[in-house]
Design an enzyme around this catalytic site. Sequence first.
Site, PDB file in Angstrom:
ATOM      1  N   CYS A   2      11.502  -8.641  -5.087  1.00 36.75           N
ATOM      2  CA  CYS A   2      12.689  -9.607  -4.452  1.00 36.75           C
ATOM      3  C   CYS A   2      12.935  -9.506  -3.127  1.00 36.75           C
ATOM      4  O   CYS A   2      12.668  -8.277  -2.505  1.00 36.75           O
ATOM      5  CB  CYS A   2      14.006  -9.181  -5.255  1.00 36.75           C
ATOM      6  SG  CYS A   2      13.614  -9.312  -7.112  1.00 36.75           S
ATOM      7  N   ARG A  28       7.694 -11.703  -1.520  1.00 35.22           N
ATOM      8  CA  ARG A  28       8.267 -10.670  -2.373  1.00 35.22           C
ATOM      9  C   ARG A  28       8.640 -11.062  -3.385  1.00 35.22           C
ATOM     10  O   ARG A  28       8.976 -10.101  -4.510  1.00 35.22           O
ATOM     11  CB  ARG A  28       9.620 -10.100  -1.735  1.00 35.22           C
ATOM     12  CG  ARG A  28       9.530  -9.485  -0.299  1.00 35.22           C
ATOM     13  CD  ARG A  28      10.695  -9.054   0.115  1.00 35.22           C
ATOM     14  NE  ARG A  28      11.177  -8.022  -0.334  1.00 35.22           N
ATOM     15  CZ  ARG A  28      10.750  -6.660  -0.045  1.00 35.22           C
ATOM     16  NH1 ARG A  28       9.980  -6.279   0.685  1.00 35.22           N
ATOM     17  NH2 ARG A  28      11.195  -5.572  -0.931  1.00 35.22           N
ATOM     18  N   TRP A  75      11.361 -11.687  -7.935  1.00 33.30           N
ATOM     19  CA  TRP A  75      10.451 -11.043  -8.981  1.00 33.30           C
ATOM     20  C   TRP A  75      11.022 -10.658 -10.316  1.00 33.30           C
ATOM     21  O   TRP A  75      11.800  -9.844 -10.175  1.00 33.30           O
ATOM     22  CB  TRP A  75       9.598 -10.053  -8.160  1.00 33.30           C
ATOM     23  CG  TRP A  75       8.213  -9.633  -8.753  1.00 33.30           C
ATOM     24  CD1 TRP A  75       7.146 -10.357  -8.928  1.00 33.30           C
ATOM     25  CD2 TRP A  75       8.036  -8.536  -9.636  1.00 33.30           C
ATOM     26  NE1 TRP A  75       6.273  -9.848  -9.768  1.00 33.30           N
ATOM     27  CE2 TRP A  75       6.880  -8.660 -10.216  1.00 33.30           C
ATOM     28  CE3 TRP A  75       9.077  -7.577 -10.214  1.00 33.30           C
ATOM     29  CZ2 TRP A  75       6.496  -7.857 -11.098  1.00 33.30           C
ATOM     30  CZ3 TRP A  75       8.589  -6.616 -10.922  1.00 33.30           C
ATOM     31  CH2 TRP A  75       7.149  -6.521 -11.498  1.00 33.30           C
ATOM     32  N   ASN A 101      17.974  -6.484  -4.773  1.00 33.40           N
ATOM     33  CA  ASN A 101      16.820  -6.280  -4.934  1.00 33.40           C
ATOM     34  C   ASN A 101      16.716  -4.777  -5.688  1.00 33.40           C
ATOM     35  O   ASN A 101      17.333  -3.746  -5.023  1.00 33.40           O
ATOM     36  CB  ASN A 101      15.908  -6.135  -3.628  1.00 33.40           C
ATOM     37  CG  ASN A 101      14.640  -5.624  -3.641  1.00 33.40           C
ATOM     38  OD1 ASN A 101      13.883  -5.872  -4.694  1.00 33.40           O
ATOM     39  ND2 ASN A 101      13.972  -4.970  -2.646  1.00 33.40           N
ATOM     40  N   GLY A 102      15.964  -4.655  -6.751  1.00 38.77           N
ATOM     41  CA  GLY A 102      15.707  -3.260  -7.379  1.00 38.77           C
ATOM     42  C   GLY A 102      16.080  -3.331  -8.719  1.00 38.77           C
ATOM     43  O   GLY A 102      16.147  -4.435  -9.427  1.00 38.77           O
ATOM     44  N   GLU A 481     -11.907  -2.481  -5.759  1.00 36.80           N
ATOM     45  CA  GLU A 481     -11.133  -3.341  -4.807  1.00 36.80           C
ATOM     46  C   GLU A 481     -11.566  -4.877  -4.847  1.00 36.80           C
ATOM     47  O   GLU A 481     -10.625  -5.935  -5.063  1.00 36.80           O
ATOM     48  CB  GLU A 481     -11.094  -2.976  -3.349  1.00 36.80           C
ATOM     49  CG  GLU A 481     -10.668  -3.679  -2.318  1.00 36.80           C
ATOM     50  CD  GLU A 481      -9.001  -3.929  -2.579  1.00 36.80           C
ATOM     51  OE1 GLU A 481      -8.636  -5.008  -1.994  1.00 36.80           O
ATOM     52  OE2 GLU A 481      -8.476  -3.382  -3.328  1.00 36.80           O
ATOM     53  N   LYS A 485      -9.292  -8.024  -6.340  1.00 36.89           N
ATOM     54  CA  LYS A 485      -8.770  -9.219  -5.703  1.00 36.89           C
ATOM     55  C   LYS A 485      -9.338 -10.374  -6.476  1.00 36.89           C
ATOM     56  O   LYS A 485      -8.420 -11.601  -6.642  1.00 36.89           O
ATOM     57  CB  LYS A 485      -9.764  -9.377  -4.392  1.00 36.89           C
ATOM     58  CG  LYS A 485      -9.453  -8.481  -3.138  1.00 36.89           C
ATOM     59  CD  LYS A 485      -8.094  -9.130  -2.512  1.00 36.89           C
ATOM     60  CE  LYS A 485      -7.204  -7.902  -1.734  1.00 36.89           C
ATOM     61  NZ  LYS A 485      -6.867  -6.792  -2.557  1.00 36.89           N
ATOM     62  N   GLU A 488      -6.265 -10.619  -9.212  1.00 39.13           N
ATOM     63  CA  GLU A 488      -5.077 -10.919  -8.659  1.00 39.13           C
ATOM     64  C   GLU A 488      -4.858 -12.428  -8.088  1.00 39.13           C
ATOM     65  O   GLU A 488      -3.404 -12.958  -8.297  1.00 39.13           O
ATOM     66  CB  GLU A 488      -4.304  -9.935  -7.943  1.00 39.13           C
ATOM     67  CG  GLU A 488      -5.099  -9.703  -6.493  1.00 39.13           C
ATOM     68  CD  GLU A 488      -4.796  -8.547  -5.705  1.00 39.13           C
ATOM     69  OE1 GLU A 488      -3.375  -8.058  -5.845  1.00 39.13           O
ATOM     70  OE2 GLU A 488      -5.286  -8.264  -4.541  1.00 39.13           O
ATOM     71  N   HIS A 504     -23.194   2.633 -21.049  1.00 46.28           N
ATOM     72  CA  HIS A 504     -22.541   3.401 -21.970  1.00 46.28           C
ATOM     73  C   HIS A 504     -21.347   2.856 -22.421  1.00 46.28           C
ATOM     74  O   HIS A 504     -20.462   3.299 -22.557  1.00 46.28           O
ATOM     75  CB  HIS A 504     -22.189   4.828 -21.244  1.00 46.28           C
ATOM     76  CG  HIS A 504     -23.254   5.671 -20.688  1.00 46.28           C
ATOM     77  ND1 HIS A 504     -24.118   6.280 -21.585  1.00 46.28           N
ATOM     78  CD2 HIS A 504     -23.734   5.805 -19.237  1.00 46.28           C
ATOM     79  CE1 HIS A 504     -25.146   7.010 -20.821  1.00 46.28           C
ATOM     80  NE2 HIS A 504     -24.790   6.293 -19.565  1.00 46.28           N
ATOM     81  N   LYS A 602       4.698  -8.806  -2.840  1.00 46.18           N
ATOM     82  CA  LYS A 602       3.854  -7.908  -2.016  1.00 46.18           C
ATOM     83  C   LYS A 602       4.273  -6.719  -1.975  1.00 46.18           C
ATOM     84  O   LYS A 602       3.573  -5.709  -1.810  1.00 46.18           O
ATOM     85  CB  LYS A 602       4.389  -8.544  -0.572  1.00 46.18           C
ATOM     86  CG  LYS A 602       3.591  -8.045   0.641  1.00 46.18           C
ATOM     87  CD  LYS A 602       2.166  -8.504   0.648  1.00 46.18           C
ATOM     88  CE  LYS A 602       1.388  -7.849   1.728  1.00 46.18           C
ATOM     89  NZ  LYS A 602      -0.210  -7.955   1.665  1.00 46.18           N
TER      90      LYS A 602
END
Length: 607
Positions: A2, A28, A75, A101-102, A481, A485, A488, A504, A602
């Site tokens: 947020c 955010r 968010w 926010n939180g 990585e 990418k 996401e 395996h 973010k």
Amino acid sequence: MCGIIGYSGSEADAINVILEGLEKLEYRGYDSAGIAFLDGNKIIIEKKEGKLQNLKDHLKDVATKSNLGIGHTRWATHGVPTDRNSHPHYSENKDVVLVHNGIIENYQELKNELLASGVKFSSDTDSEVVAQLFSKLFDGDLLSTLNKVIEKIRGSYALAIIHKDFPNKMICCKNHSPLIVGLGAKQNFVASDVSAVLKYTKDVIFLEDGDKVIVEQDKVEIFDKDNKSIERKINKIEWNFEQATKGGYEHFMIKEIEEQPEIIEKTLNVYTDKNFDIKFDEQLEGINFQNIDRIYIVACGTAYYAGLQGQYFMKKILGIDIFTDIASEFRYNEPIITDRTLAIFVSQSGETFDTLMSMKYAKEKGAKTLAISNVLGSTLTREADNVIYTLAGPEISVASTKAYSSQVLVLYLLSLYIGLKFEKIQEKEYVSLIKDITKLKANIEKIIENKNTIYEIAKIVKDTQNGFYLGRGIDEKIAREGSLKMKEINYIHTESLPAGELKHGSIALIENGVLVVVISTDLEMDEKTVSNIKEVKARGAYVVGVAKKGSLVSEAADKYIEIEDSGLLLTPLTAAIALQYLAYYTAYAKGYDMDKPRNLAKSVTVE
């Protein structure tokens, strides 16, 4: 997650200031957006599910101007993304409105108490509990009431609150969630991030946990956790508003990918001298490396994958035990920590909650702590014993690119610096390894020049639904990585594996059309990697190879992205940048918004 922003002033219209600020904070969270502002003696709330543009369209005919307001981009945590769950939130009698926010951890207990007393709720969020509580406990004084509320709530929060009886004030506080104060002439601001206020001021105060602040147009009063009136340092922000804009690019992500050569040069200029000696003495003052017998690197997501490369660098150069752990698991894995432990915490924002809690744990156990972060004044950098800043500048796109490469480069320099301190590396080897960095800029620029080749590959693979990213040694860290990418920003299910591990079990998932991306930057392992390519091609996979010139992968793969040699340890970073392009162009070909992928934000400021 947020983003929050608040404004009190006479120099601009609060509504416009807040909407502009929310544009900078939308990274955010973008499940919903809302604004509350004073209109005469009434507080007006407007909020809409979805991206900020929905709110802007709704407000385009609003003629009212205001001198006081707060805004929020969400968010979602508690409550699905709907208009009713969007912030800001009123109290039942509409005398109090806030943004948050939180997470309020004990919200259900508090909500049950309020419901039992007859309070009616209008949302499913934890945040509304605070608004209802503030109204119920209100004693005529903003600070006194906020203290009563803080005594009752548990969790992480940055709060900005307006009460209708105080038409020129807002009161704010923070605990484990970021909040800054921006100082201007006849106008003052609060926000989750500096970028939201840079258009209006470069003078910023980074609030500490436990701080409460009363903001008026011509005055800012700060009180610490003991309610003592205090002054916090005013920081002058060096980067400008234009650096946080697209600068002619279609998306922030492509802009940030193509800023990486410049970032590498800047990092070298700041952290090495003309003889390529690394200048970390000031940043690492107080750490006796001869006394360190164990190093942990702790991070989340992309920063964790940068940390895995740092672990590889340090093992190779130092020859000692280095451990890398995911921050959300670190505290529960019973790490062995003594006063001879160095714990390194990597975070782009410096506000990642799991990373902050891991650092707190390590400090309590006696470790020396080092933060590697991109944000001046962030909580991580304020609480760590030592700090090295990455020099990526503002990164807006949710999928990290230039911050990641900055982290890898700082960890590389740190490995070399410690190597000298440990006397684990000879001068000749040091000179060779440090000069590998000088090749990076030109080699990344060649990837940028040839990006259309990657775009053509992206158009071929865009409709794939499942895939694997494979590599050996340090390339396996790059595979992780690259896979992240693709996941996401394209919502394509991919897994990363050591190339030799696929057979395996997971090879059972290979069938016609499955995408397999293979990274090979170490020619000594090239033949083994090519054998793995043949295994998946025999089962119908479509293989994209990323390898340096001379690799046999160029012949074995269906498509091939060539990268230049930047040395054994740094060539993989160029491969990672090629994979950033592959993910970006795949999203571009699919018509997706790669800057704001679904369900992501973010800065992850919840546990």
